[in-house]
Design an enzyme around this catalytic site. Structure first.
Site, PDB file in Angstrom:
ATOM      1  N   ASP A 302       0.855  -1.175   0.000  1.00  0.00           N
ATOM      2  CA  ASP A 302       0.000   0.000   0.000  1.00  0.00           C
ATOM      3  C   ASP A 302       0.899   1.236   0.000  1.00  0.00           C
ATOM      4  O   ASP A 302       2.103   1.142   0.275  1.00  0.00           O
ATOM      5  CB  ASP A 302      -0.902  -0.027   1.241  1.00  0.00           C
ATOM      6  N   LYS A 303       0.347   2.385  -0.317  1.00  0.00           N
ATOM      7  CA  LYS A 303       1.146   3.607  -0.329  1.00  0.00           C
ATOM      8  C   LYS A 303       0.915   4.451   0.917  1.00  0.00           C
ATOM      9  O   LYS A 303       1.811   4.645   1.726  1.00  0.00           O
ATOM     10  CB  LYS A 303       0.829   4.452  -1.572  1.00  0.00           C
ATOM     11  N   ARG A 894      -5.916   4.019  -7.605  1.00  0.00           N
ATOM     12  CA  ARG A 894      -7.376   4.045  -7.569  1.00  0.00           C
ATOM     13  C   ARG A 894      -7.963   2.635  -7.600  1.00  0.00           C
ATOM     14  O   ARG A 894      -8.930   2.363  -8.301  1.00  0.00           O
ATOM     15  CB  ARG A 894      -7.919   4.873  -8.731  1.00  0.00           C
ATOM     16  N   LYS A 900      -7.051  -5.228  -5.061  1.00  0.00           N
ATOM     17  CA  LYS A 900      -5.723  -5.532  -4.535  1.00  0.00           C
ATOM     18  C   LYS A 900      -5.559  -7.032  -4.347  1.00  0.00           C
ATOM     19  O   LYS A 900      -4.532  -7.612  -4.738  1.00  0.00           O
ATOM     20  CB  LYS A 900      -5.497  -4.815  -3.205  1.00  0.00           C
TER      21      LYS A 900
END
Length: 1294
Positions: A302-303, A894, A900
């Site tokens: 994840d960011k 997005r 994911k």
């Protein structure tokens, strides 16, 4: 049992959270587990939402409430929700709310977070319901005192749980291999039993029947030789299955679990993965996946909150063409990179920079350079802040959020003290800035600096709030919060806002501005503006993407543009997202006309957004793009812009409503004056230029050590994918910041098609581009420069132009490469690099350490969420995989939580690779569950990811230690443990098989029954357990310095079917030697005193003793890292053999009493033992020495180097240059993360609380000081090229 218990405890903790529900008109506390559909629940500020609820009423005007959705999409910016006006009227009336009897018809439970469709039927009316009226489980109520809602979905039906995915039982690849090998061992056991059975039948039929007198058959056995032999053979099959059952390692599973359990504690106790700031340690939440950490091939990250901190910091700015914030060493001119201090204490003695010699880089040295080089640092320090040209008052440049710099030499110094802002009663203690000259400029009233911070304090949609007598800001994005916070700490405090006013405090003096309009942000415009009136003068403040704002600049500010462009290139080279700020004066009459048409567009029923964008474009438009003005009554003759006096004299007409257009002659480049005209027509024909611009660089600050961690993991051969719910521009810039995207990549593809056909065409184009580049620019064809800077380890290649989008040239490629070198060799004959250590006199290759997957033609791909839907379709799946598998980096933006998980499943299924997913929010749970290993970060987005994870850490940088150290060690230890375990089991068990040939296959055992029982329990278990827990081939620091040590795990080199066969064959050979040599020695043997040695019990004791000697010697050879536990277990097991043998036989009265004593007193035994050990150990030692000389592993080479360095008394500690890599000017479209529509809520008044003094504030607008003063125009000058100075790249020492 431990893992399910922990998960049960975590689930119980969540289910026992309390929520207040209405029961019989009263609020009572209920557990989350008891909340049901139809319940009315009450929420207060900062409380988690227990279920998916329909908002009924709230404490805010017009039924508004604000939520944070970090648990759902990872975004910490506030989002607004609004209930129906009909239900908002119920307010806090528990009686009305308790009797609410509406009927909700809605969609079935699904995982779409941004979509809700339903209808409320209440009081004979029907109301449409959408996502803006729903609060989802996992959200946190913010900036709202209370709200009521009715539960729509609860439990597993909530959208959060629908996105969580199913919990899967995870097994390691070694577990799966072991299961297969155990089946093979069982078949091997059966084959030995079958062989012995057949051999027994043949022996009984041919020989055994003649020995019935001495070896009578059992009464159950038929008398006939043939049938009797068959029956005996059948019974012997089961006997040998029992005798040789130890070849099936039942105790192996117990030993493996014990080792994993101990390794988990080593992870938990690692102080180097302890985060002091939050007091969080790493935790292994499972004990079954440790060795899988050493085989990771893909990382899905994840960011927001994982790679980044969600915290913005202000540490650099450039105002009026001068950079503030860079700190330079006076003696060397090297830029100092500020690092956070770990704690109080004196300065480091080895620091290259003392505090007395460190000062700020505040010089304008060379012509055309606003960022001076090291040579100019000293001579311009005195007058840098006082000498300014008139143009310099028109441009402001801000580097708001950055870490590090882009200079070629960086010195880290954590001891530079931050400025003291305590003079400001509203300062924030956590805010840090180091440039005293900027604060001095604020205090002395520098007009450019004041205008800069005033703009930051006014142009935003931040909401102020008094909390515990402290002013706090609630922003839709952390970017805006950082800008407003910076202005606040420098004395420009944003105090309050109302629907039609903004109040700020400038150095203790209150200024009230009338808010006329907010031009809202959207992804097309990529900017936002506010229009304010003060003292009768109207101004437009704008901020947006630099490429959007920069095109709308004043035509005669060429020199200033050049300096600003240089700063833009510098900011972009540091991996920052750039943002431009501008202001311009507006004429009253023209604004009124524009406002009338703006209101008409805002009320349009069709194409409202398009009409508003067009209206916004009129007032923010680019003068050059507008063209020449059309009709309009002339009020002045044409103005010659070549005469600055005439140009300046025209400025007063701006007060008369007169605008001017200055246009460049396209052919000759000559300035041409245009006429002034009366502003009595539409704004489309008025062309008023912006007066002042500023440029900012905004970044969601990375967590500490993220670029280095990603670089190390990439060198280890691990591919890293970023899956984020953030927008594309943000994801791309974070990719550049953390080195996932670099300039040495041939191209960065963007897949953003909205239809199946568009995505298919884009994928085909990407595939063709990759094929072309690989054909005409194969890896490694880049021409290296012949001269290498040996002083700093720089290997330079041609620097790409900032205007290029890819480093692809078919004839002469321009590649920018950063080389990695750990130390400079001083020994003339022995040279080492990161991959090899060539011993002896042969010089090693001078090539530097480059990752195995790093070729100069690398590609990267960015995929949007709506495009990913089509990419994951079965028809495009293969094409998508074909492209992404050839890319070095993949970023998906997005994406939903379920997408994911689908991406992870796609790689697991197609590549058969070991995957790891890491995240910190509830939106990462499904991805964490889908991957082979899930890692949760204890961040700012709750504990959902941690609760669903297999391992938890506090910072992303700890991942490299978790994988490269603990993961690699666990895999290495487990593989060595398994190889030895199978070896010793076969060496022990197969002795019975060889003995069968000499005992008529009668299932007679070689060893004592007690020895067989305790062999795996006492004699060999502890040494191999110590090996599996404490063994390490290299130190933890070496593992981090040389990431390629991790590579063997990717291909299962250390333990696979081949290694298993080698171990079993080695064990079989050992058993053969162990049995035959003692058997040959003691068969018909006599002692010197004439005693007979050919005794079965004596032979068994001799073979058992030599077997223990062999096992001890073998594990001693296998042990590389000796600890006190290894010594105790290895030598203690050897001693325990003799102690237990004597105790059992003498104290308990075993059948082998005296056998070992007799053997030990005879020289024959010692001769036999020495001979057997030589025969067994010489081949092993010779083979290992030969392999280490001819085919040494990287670990062996590193140990050899360590021994060489130790022999020389140690080597000097290598220096560690900065890991920063300058990159070309690549900037995003817009830095903000907030959503469209916030501005309309502000100006409508719906978002506002009632401000007691709002009326008084409005009445004070005309009386307060702070009138604007127009500045004179600046003469036009031609500056040098705006291209940023070329910078060489440093070698990076990781």
């Amino acid at each position: 049992m431990l893992i399910p218990l922990q998960r049960h405890q975590n689930d119980s903790q969540v289910n026992h959270r309390r929520a207040k529900t209405l029961r019989n008109g009263k609020l009572v506390e209920e557990k989350w587990a008891n909340v049901q559909v139809g319940d009315i629940i009450w929420l207060e500020n900062d409380q988690f939402v227990a279920a998916d609820i329909l908002l009924l009423s709230s404490s805010e005007p017009n039924g508004l409430c604000y939520i944070e959705t970090a648990e759902l999409d990872g975004e910490t910016n506030l989002k607004c929700r609004q209930c129906l006006p009909e239900t908002a009227a119920m307010g806090q009336d528990d009686a009305q709310l308790g009797s609410f009897d509406g009927e909700i018809v809605c969609e079935t439970p699904n995982n779409l977070l941004n979509k809700f469709e339903g209808t409320l039927s209440w009081r004979d009316q029907h109301y449409s319901l959408d996502n803006d009226k729903i609060l989802l489980r996992g959200c946190v109520l913010r900036n709202t005192s209370w709200c009521y809602g009715v539960v729509v979905f609860a439990g597993k039906d909530t959208k959060l749980m629908q996105n969580s995915g199913k919990t899967k039982f995870k097994r390691t690849s070694i577990d799966r291999l072991l299961n297969f090998l155990i089946i093979g061992i069982v078949f091997f056991l059966l084959s030995m039993c079958v062989f012995c059975t057949v051999a027994c039948g043949v022996w009984e039929w041919l020989i055994g029947r003649y020995f019935k007198v001495y070896l009578p058959w059992d009464t159950l056995v038929p008398v006939e030789p043939a049938s009797g032999a068959v029956v005996i053979a059948f019974l012997v099959f089961f006997s040998y299955a029992i005798v040789m059952n130890t070849v099936v390692p039942i105790s192996l599973y117990v030993s493996v679990e014990v080792i994993r359990f101990a390794q988990s504690f080593l992870i938990n106790w690692d102080e180097k993965m302890y985060y002091e700031k939050t007091g969080t340690a790493a935790k292994a939440r499972t004990t079954t996946l440790n060795e899988e950490l050493g085989q990771i091939q893909y990382i899905f990250s994840d960011k927001t909150g994982t790679l980044t901190q969600n915290i913005m910091t202000f540490n650099k700015c450039s105002i009026a063409g001068i950079c503030y914030g860079d700190i330079v060493d006076e003696s060397t001119g090297e830029t100092v990179e500020l690092t956070e201090r770990s704690g109080p204490g004196p300065s480091r003695p080895d620091s290259r920079l003392g505090q007395s010699r460190a000062r700020l880089l505040d010089a304008e040295a060379e012509a055309g350079r606003s960022t001076p080089g090291p040579r100019a640092a000293k001579q311009n320090a005195a007058n840098a802040r006082t000498v300014r040209t008139p143009q310099q008052h028109n441009i402001l440049t801000l580097d708001t959020l950055t870490f590090g710099g882009a200079y070629s030499h960086i010195v880290k110094d954590p001891n530079v003290e931050p400025l003291d802002f305590s003079f400001n009663p509203e300062y924030e203690p956590e805010f840090k800035f180091f440039d005293a000259s900027l604060l001095e400029a604020v205090k002395r009233g520098d007009e450019s600096v004041h205008d800069f911070f005033r703009l930051l304090a006014l142009c935003h949609t931040v909401m102020p709030e008094q909390k515990n007598d402290r002013l706090e800001y609630q922003a839709q994005s952390p970017d805006e919060a950082a800008l407003v916070s910076a202005a606040r700490n420098f004395g420009f405090v944003f105090r309050e806002r109302s629907p039609n006013s903004i109040t700020i405090e400038v150095m203790g003096k209150t200024e009230v501005y009338e808010l006329l309009c907010i031009l809202d942000f959207n992804n097309v415009r990529k900017r936002m503006s506010v229009i304010l009136r003060k003292d009768g003068e109207i101004r437009l403040y704008t901020k947006g993407a630099d490429n959007v704002i920069y095109d709308r600049l004043k035509g005669n500010q060429t020199e200033l543009k050049a300096k600003t462009q240089e700063h833009l290139n510098k900011f972009a080279g540091e991996g920052l997202r750039t943002l431009a700020l501008a202001w311009r004066p507006l004429e009253e009459r023209g604004f009124i006309e524009w406002k009338r048409r703006h209101q008409a567009a805002a009320l349009a029923l069709h194409d409202r957004d398009e009409q508003l964008d067009a209206i916004y474009e009129e007032i923010e438009t680019d003068l050059h793009l507008m063209g020449e003005p059309s009709e309009g009554r002339l009020t002045q003759p044409p103005i010659d812009i070549s005469n600055p006096r005439k140009l300046t004299s025209a400025l007063p007409f701006s007060r008369e409503g007169i605008g001017y257009l200055i246009e460049r002659d396209r052919e000759g480049g000559r300035g041409r004056g245009k006429v002034g005209y009366q502003n009595s027509f539409t704004m489309q024909k008025q062309t008023v230029e912006p007066v002042t611009i500023c440029v900012t660089a905004i970044e969601d600050k990375l967590q500490d050590g993220v670029p280095e961690t990603i670089a190390n993991l990439s060198m280890a051969g691990i591919k890293i994918w970023v899956l984020t719910g953030d927008k594309q521009e943000t994801a791309i810039n974070i990719g550049y910041s953390c080195q996932l995207l670099t300039d040495d990549m041939a191209e960065v593809f963007v897949i953003d098609g909205s239809t199946h056909d568009e995505v298919e065409r884009q994928l085909a184009k990407c595939r063709d581009s990759i094929r072309i580049v690989n054909t005409y620019l194969p890896s490694g064809t880049a021409q290296r420069k012949s001269d290498t800077d040996t002083a700093n380890g720089v290997t330079s290649l041609t620097k790409p132009s900032p205007n290029r989008t890819a480093n692809v040239q078919l004839n002469t490629p321009a590649i920018s490469v950063v080389t990695f070198r750990w130390e400079h060799n001083t020994h003339p004959n022995v040279a080492y690099d990161s991959n090899e250590c060539n011993m002896g006199g042969a010089p090693a290759s001078s090539d530097t350490h480059e990752p195995t997957n790093d070729d100069t033609n690398g590609f990267a791909i960015v995929v949007n969420g709506h495009s990913l839907v089509h990419c994951l379709h079965p028809k495009l799946e293969e094409k998508f995989l074909d492209v992404v598998m050839q890319c070095r980096s993949v970023i998906c933006c997005r994406v939903t939580p379920l997408q994911k998980a689908m991406v992870v499943e796609l790689i697991k299924k197609s590549r058969k690779a070991v995957t790891l997913a890491i995240g910190d929010g509830a939106n990462d749970v499904s991805m964490i569950k889908a991957a082979h290993i899930g890692v949760g970060i204890s961040g700012q987005e709750g504990m959902q990811a941690v609760l669903a994870s297999d391992y938890s850490i506090a910072q992303f940088r700890f991942l490299q230690r978790l994988l490269l150290v603990h993961g690699r060690w666990s895999y290495y230890r487990m593989c060595k443990f398994l190889r030895y375990f199978f070896y010793k089991n076969f060496a022990f068990t197969v002795c019975h098989f060889w003995f069968a040939f000499f005992c008529g296959f009668s299932a007679q055992t070689v060893f004592d029954e007690m020895f067989i029982s305790v062999y795996n329990l006492f004699y060999t278990s502890l040494p191999v357990l110590a090996l599996g827990v404490f063994e390490q081939d290299v130190s933890d620091m070496t593992s981090l310095q040389y990431p390629k040590l991790y590579a063997p795990g990717h291909t299962s080199q250390l333990f696979n079917k081949t290694e298993f066969i080698k171990s079993t064959l080695h064990g079989c050979f050992t058993s053969l030697v162990l049995f035959l040599i003692p058997y040959g020695t003691y068969k018909d043997g006599l002692a010197p005193d004439g005693k007979i040695l050919s005794d079965h019990m004596l032979l068994g004791s001799v073979v058992a003793t030599i077997l223990i000697f062999d096992n001890t010697t073998q594990i001693a050879l296998d042990t590389t890292y000796w600890t006190v536990f290894n010594h105790i277990t290895i030598w203690g097991s050897l001693v325990s053999y003799f102690v237990l043998d004597y105790f059992y036989n003498y104290a308990i009265g075993g059948r082998y009493v005296g056998s070992l004593t007799v053997a030990l007193t005879q020289a024959t035994f010692w001769f036999t033992a020495v001979l057997t050990m030589i025969i067994l150990m010489v081949p092993v030692v010779s083979w290992r020495l030969a392999c280490s000389e001819t085919r040494p592993t990287l670990a062996e080479r590193l140990r050899a180097r360590q021994r060489w360095r130790t022999g020389r008394g140690g080597a000097p500690t290598p220096t560690t240059p900065s890991a920063r890599r300058a990159r070309r000017s690549v900037r995003s479209g817009y830095a903000f993360a907030h959503q469209e529509g916030f501005g309309r809520l502000i100006t409508s008044g719906k978002i506002m609380r009632r401000i007691p003094h709002a009326d008084a504030a409005l009445s004070a607008l005309a009386s307060l000081p702070g009138k604007f003063h127009p500045r004179p125009a600046s003469p036009v000058s031609t500056p040098p090229s705006p291209r940023a100075p070329k910078q060489d790249l440093d070698s990076v020492d990781l």
